[in-house]
Design a protein around this motif. Structure first.
Motif, PDB file in Angstrom:
ATOM      1  N   THR A 269       0.826  -1.212   0.000  1.00  0.00           N
ATOM      2  CA  THR A 269       0.000   0.000   0.000  1.00  0.00           C
ATOM      3  C   THR A 269       0.857   1.257   0.000  1.00  0.00           C
ATOM      4  O   THR A 269       0.598   2.197  -0.767  1.00  0.00           O
ATOM      5  CB  THR A 269      -0.933   0.007   1.226  1.00  0.00           C
ATOM      6  OG1 THR A 269      -1.753  -1.166   1.217  1.00  0.00           O
ATOM      7  CG2 THR A 269      -1.815   1.237   1.219  1.00  0.00           C
ATOM      8  N   VAL A 270       1.887   1.275   0.843  1.00  0.00           N
ATOM      9  CA  VAL A 270       2.787   2.438   0.896  1.00  0.00           C
ATOM     10  C   VAL A 270       3.479   2.624  -0.447  1.00  0.00           C
ATOM     11  O   VAL A 270       3.584   3.754  -0.960  1.00  0.00           O
ATOM     12  CB  VAL A 270       3.830   2.265   2.021  1.00  0.00           C
ATOM     13  CG1 VAL A 270       4.928   3.327   1.914  1.00  0.00           C
ATOM     14  CG2 VAL A 270       3.156   2.351   3.379  1.00  0.00           C
ATOM     15  N   PHE A 271       3.943   1.522  -1.040  1.00  0.00           N
ATOM     16  CA  PHE A 271       4.604   1.616  -2.346  1.00  0.00           C
ATOM     17  C   PHE A 271       3.648   2.175  -3.393  1.00  0.00           C
ATOM     18  O   PHE A 271       4.033   3.039  -4.201  1.00  0.00           O
ATOM     19  CB  PHE A 271       5.087   0.229  -2.790  1.00  0.00           C
ATOM     20  CG  PHE A 271       5.558   0.191  -4.218  1.00  0.00           C
ATOM     21  CD1 PHE A 271       6.846   0.612  -4.542  1.00  0.00           C
ATOM     22  CD2 PHE A 271       4.720  -0.239  -5.239  1.00  0.00           C
ATOM     23  CE1 PHE A 271       7.282   0.593  -5.863  1.00  0.00           C
ATOM     24  CE2 PHE A 271       5.148  -0.264  -6.545  1.00  0.00           C
ATOM     25  CZ  PHE A 271       6.433   0.158  -6.860  1.00  0.00           C
ATOM     26  N   THR A 272       2.406   1.693  -3.390  1.00  0.00           N
ATOM     27  CA  THR A 272       1.415   2.163  -4.368  1.00  0.00           C
ATOM     28  C   THR A 272       1.182   3.655  -4.238  1.00  0.00           C
ATOM     29  O   THR A 272       1.123   4.385  -5.234  1.00  0.00           O
ATOM     30  CB  THR A 272       0.085   1.407  -4.183  1.00  0.00           C
ATOM     31  OG1 THR A 272       0.312  -0.007  -4.313  1.00  0.00           O
ATOM     32  CG2 THR A 272      -0.929   1.847  -5.226  1.00  0.00           C
ATOM     33  N   VAL A 273       1.059   4.118  -2.997  1.00  0.00           N
ATOM     34  CA  VAL A 273       0.846   5.555  -2.763  1.00  0.00           C
ATOM     35  C   VAL A 273       2.049   6.359  -3.238  1.00  0.00           C
ATOM     36  O   VAL A 273       1.909   7.376  -3.936  1.00  0.00           O
ATOM     37  CB  VAL A 273       0.576   5.819  -1.269  1.00  0.00           C
ATOM     38  CG1 VAL A 273       0.556   7.329  -1.004  1.00  0.00           C
ATOM     39  CG2 VAL A 273      -0.734   5.186  -0.848  1.00  0.00           C
ATOM     40  N   LEU A 274       3.257   5.896  -2.897  1.00  0.00           N
ATOM     41  CA  LEU A 274       4.467   6.635  -3.249  1.00  0.00           C
ATOM     42  C   LEU A 274       4.665   6.709  -4.756  1.00  0.00           C
ATOM     43  O   LEU A 274       5.019   7.772  -5.294  1.00  0.00           O
ATOM     44  CB  LEU A 274       5.690   5.986  -2.588  1.00  0.00           C
ATOM     45  CG  LEU A 274       5.800   6.142  -1.072  1.00  0.00           C
ATOM     46  CD1 LEU A 274       7.022   5.391  -0.538  1.00  0.00           C
ATOM     47  CD2 LEU A 274       5.872   7.619  -0.679  1.00  0.00           C
ATOM     48  N   ILE A 275       4.455   5.608  -5.459  1.00  0.00           N
ATOM     49  CA  ILE A 275       4.683   5.616  -6.906  1.00  0.00           C
ATOM     50  C   ILE A 275       3.683   6.519  -7.599  1.00  0.00           C
ATOM     51  O   ILE A 275       4.012   7.229  -8.554  1.00  0.00           O
ATOM     52  CB  ILE A 275       4.654   4.179  -7.492  1.00  0.00           C
ATOM     53  CG1 ILE A 275       5.088   4.199  -8.964  1.00  0.00           C
ATOM     54  CG2 ILE A 275       3.293   3.546  -7.385  1.00  0.00           C
ATOM     55  CD1 ILE A 275       6.477   4.704  -9.210  1.00  0.00           C
ATOM     56  N   HIS A 276       2.453   6.555  -7.093  1.00  0.00           N
ATOM     57  CA  HIS A 276       1.457   7.417  -7.730  1.00  0.00           C
ATOM     58  C   HIS A 276       1.671   8.885  -7.371  1.00  0.00           C
ATOM     59  O   HIS A 276       1.387   9.771  -8.201  1.00  0.00           O
ATOM     60  CB  HIS A 276       0.046   6.961  -7.354  1.00  0.00           C
ATOM     61  CG  HIS A 276      -0.409   5.767  -8.123  1.00  0.00           C
ATOM     62  ND1 HIS A 276      -0.697   5.824  -9.475  1.00  0.00           N
ATOM     63  CD2 HIS A 276      -0.600   4.471  -7.774  1.00  0.00           C
ATOM     64  CE1 HIS A 276      -1.052   4.628  -9.906  1.00  0.00           C
ATOM     65  NE2 HIS A 276      -0.997   3.789  -8.890  1.00  0.00           N
ATOM     66  N   VAL A 277       2.163   9.165  -6.187  1.00  0.00           N
ATOM     67  CA  VAL A 277       2.540  10.541  -5.861  1.00  0.00           C
ATOM     68  C   VAL A 277       3.680  10.987  -6.762  1.00  0.00           C
ATOM     69  O   VAL A 277       3.692  12.117  -7.289  1.00  0.00           O
ATOM     70  CB  VAL A 277       2.955  10.656  -4.381  1.00  0.00           C
ATOM     71  CG1 VAL A 277       3.596  12.018  -4.110  1.00  0.00           C
ATOM     72  CG2 VAL A 277       1.746  10.472  -3.476  1.00  0.00           C
ATOM     73  N   GLY A 278       4.638  10.078  -6.994  1.00  0.00           N
ATOM     74  CA  GLY A 278       5.773  10.396  -7.859  1.00  0.00           C
ATOM     75  C   GLY A 278       5.357  10.713  -9.292  1.00  0.00           C
ATOM     76  O   GLY A 278       5.802  11.712  -9.868  1.00  0.00           O
ATOM     77  N   VAL A 279       4.484   9.877  -9.865  1.00  0.00           N
ATOM     78  CA  VAL A 279       4.072  10.123 -11.252  1.00  0.00           C
ATOM     79  C   VAL A 279       3.162  11.352 -11.339  1.00  0.00           C
ATOM     80  O   VAL A 279       3.135  12.040 -12.369  1.00  0.00           O
ATOM     81  CB  VAL A 279       3.374   8.885 -11.867  1.00  0.00           C
ATOM     82  CG1 VAL A 279       4.337   7.715 -11.948  1.00  0.00           C
ATOM     83  CG2 VAL A 279       2.114   8.505 -11.110  1.00  0.00           C
TER      84      VAL A 279
END
Length: 339
Positions: A269-279
């Motif tokens: 979940t944390v990874f999903t949030v971070l990658i989408h914040v990044g893009v």
């Protein structure tokens, strides 16, 4: 209001008329619509890649387009030969794994000490399970229905991408000739504005989808998890649909994460949030100085085009939304702001 009383109003009326003709033809000739949409998106991607080569490799326009097309079709060929077969070989097994996971409710054993969280997750799962089955059945139905048409659309889209990419500058130069001389300058400004924003918007969406898909593939590889190819492919496809696609992306990711324990679920979940914040940050930076589309407009555009034109129509939502925003800014807004 007399729609032909000024050059801007003449251009506004004719642009609306041409759009109406296109939409009517698209409703009557579905393969025509699918081919046009795939070709437009492909040409925009090729043009963006060619622009990169022109800027950083200092090569001529024609050479950059040829190299960009070779790169684009080579990546598609690699996907067809290696990634897509591997994805489909895992897809059925992945679906059975998710259904079995939901039936066994394996997460209950490590959430038994947190009844409130367990109750919330069970509620989410009970909601998602029928949706997952419906999504799988819909996916199989679409494959069976559209495979013969997809071959035809792919063939003409490839030809369209090659010829339109090679002669894009000529087409852009002659497109204003579809308008009377009296309003040609207004039409040229509209088409130039639309083309520049469409190129940038579609290019950044594809880049974001690639980054999300590759990131999920790498994460699953690092964590030594099964079905990394399926998840990466699914993340790429769903992220081609802005905003709405993220929700579809996370459904199988969330269900799969339930098998990893609470710690694994949190990491995913944390990874999903971070990658989408990044893009999203990347999107804002790349689109700086260009037209941005209100998310509400984008969502409604995707929903309407998907409902009217079917699966491919979902991907037409972005170009249509961009068209409407530029049309509003160039033609309608100046009329509404008049005293």
């Amino acid at each position: 209001m007399n729609l032909l009383s000024s050059p801007r109003r003449q251009a506004m009326t004719l642009v609306a008329l041409y759009l109406a003709i296109f939409l009517i033809l698209s409703l009557l000739l579905r393969n025509f619509f699918n081919t046009i949409v795939v070709t437009i998106i492909s040409v925009m991607i090729v043009d963006a890649v060619a622009g990169f080569f022109r800027k950083y490799m200092k090569i001529s326009l024609r050479k950059s387009i040829v190299i960009a097309m070779i790169t684009y079709f080579l990546l598609i060929a690699i996907g067809l030969v290696f990634l897509i077969p591997a994805t489909f070989s895992q897809f059925n097994s992945f679906y059975k794994f998710l259904v079995d996971l939901l039936d066994k409710r394996v997460w209950e054993q490590y959430l038994k000490d947190n009844p409130k969280l367990l109750e919330n997750i069970n509620s989410i799962v009970d909601f998602l399970k029928p949706k997952l089955t419906d999504l799988f059945n819909y996916f199989l139905e679409q494959i069976a229905t559209f495979t013969p048409q997809a071959i035809l659309v792919a063939f003409f889209s490839i030809l369209g991408t090659i010829y339109v990419s090679l002669y894009l500058s000529d087409l852009e130069h002659h497109a204003p000739m579809l308008f009377p001389k009296s309003c040609r300058d207004q039409a040229r400004l509209f088409l130039l504005d639309l083309g520049q924003n469409m190129r940038r918007f579609i290019a950044v969406i594809v880049i974001n989808a690639l980054l999300v898909g590759i990131s999920f593939g790498v994460l699953f590889k690092i964590m030594n998890l099964k079905y990394g190819i399926v998840i990466a492919f699914w993340a790429f496809v769903t992220n081609l649909i802005p905003i709405v696609g993220v929700l579809f992306e996370y459904i199988p990711v969330f269900i799969f994460s339930l098998s990893l324990g609470l710690e694994g679920l949190l990491w995913i979940t944390v990874f999903t949030v971070l990658i989408h914040v990044g893009v999203f940050v990347l999107f804002l930076n790349v689109m700086k100085g260009y037209t941005r589309i209100n998310p509400v407009i984008l969502i409604f555009s995707i929903l309407i085009t998907g409902e009217v034109f079917g699966p491919v129509g979902i991907f037409f939502g972005v170009p249509l939304a961009m068209f409407l925003v530029v049309y509003w800014r160039r033609f309608l807004q100046p009329e509404f702001e008049k005293e």
